[in-house]
Design a protein around this motif. Structure first.
Motif, PDB file in Angstrom:
ATOM      1  N   LYS A  45       0.292   3.801   0.402  1.00 45.23           N
ATOM      2  CA  LYS A  45       0.011   4.839  -0.596  1.00 45.23           C
ATOM      3  C   LYS A  45       1.227   5.717  -0.835  1.00 45.23           C
ATOM      4  N   GLU A  75       3.232   5.821  -4.464  1.00 40.81           N
ATOM      5  CA  GLU A  75       3.447   7.082  -5.186  1.00 40.81           C
ATOM      6  C   GLU A  75       4.937   7.338  -5.407  1.00 40.81           C
ATOM      7  N   GLY A 111      -0.342  -1.666  -5.416  1.00 41.76           N
ATOM      8  CA  GLY A 111      -0.428  -0.638  -6.441  1.00 41.76           C
ATOM      9  C   GLY A 111      -0.223  -1.191  -7.832  1.00 41.76           C
ATOM     10  N   MET A 120      -6.523   1.210  -4.493  1.00 42.67           N
ATOM     11  CA  MET A 120      -5.437   0.264  -4.348  1.00 42.67           C
ATOM     12  C   MET A 120      -5.989  -1.155  -4.352  1.00 42.67           C
ATOM     13  N   ASP A 152      -2.632   1.478   5.100  1.00 44.58           N
ATOM     14  CA  ASP A 152      -2.993   1.999   3.783  1.00 44.58           C
ATOM     15  C   ASP A 152      -2.240   3.287   3.472  1.00 44.58           C
ATOM     16  N   ASP A 153      -2.093   4.167   4.483  1.00 39.24           N
ATOM     17  CA  ASP A 153      -1.382   5.428   4.268  1.00 39.24           C
ATOM     18  C   ASP A 153       0.081   5.193   3.912  1.00 39.24           C
TER      19      ASP A 153
END
Length: 160
Positions: A15, A19, A77, A1, A11-12
């Protein structure tokens, strides 16, 4: 990223949102291309009204696409909207390119709009559960627009 610019998310969370954004980017791109296919090829009773309605529907989808792509970048992203990826990632069934009548196009488009709407509603929950209420709000707005356009398009079916 890449670097997140303004999100402040973990970050999780970022992410999960990235997605989910890219998954729906592919669906909305596919739907927008499908709507143009119908726009170009339909004929018959009610043609001009539906033809013009589809121009507005595509404009709405393109606005949603820009918001999805921009949010993806904000989260660090990369929005992936190239045709090869869209073809691999879309969950929409292949559009029958031999469809001609307004009635048949309306039926086919409405089915696909419902699939995209369901994915957007799932994305609302996924991103909210992941702690990203801003992306959840984006999907809520997109869901409302897709639902409204599905209703407008579907209202042109015989017997409605």
């Amino acid at each position: 990223m890449r670097e997140r610019f303004a999100s402040g998310l973990s970050d999780d969370s970022a992410k999960v949102s990235i997605e989910t954004l890219n998954k729906n980017l592919s669906l909305v791109i596919d739907l927008s291309l499908t709507v143009k296919q119908a726009h170009w090829t339909m004929r018959g009773n009610g043609f001009i009204g539906v033809h013009e309605l589809l121009d507005d529907a595509v404009a709405n989808l393109r606005d949603i696409l820009d918001k999805i792509a921009e949010r993806t970048v904000v989260l660090g992203g990369t929005p992936v909207g190239i045709s090869q990826v869209v073809a691999e990632e879309t969950a929409l069934p292949r559009y029958p390119t031999d469809t001609v009548s307004v009635k048949d196009h309306v039926r086919e488009l409405t089915e696909r709009y419902k699939l995209v709407a369901a994915s957007l509603r799932e994305a609302i929950d996924t991103t909210d559960d992941g702690g990203d209420q801003d992306t959840s709000d984006l999907f809520t707005e997109a869901s409302r627009i897709v639902d409204k356009d599905a209703w407008f398009i579907g209202s042109n079916a015989d017997g409605n």
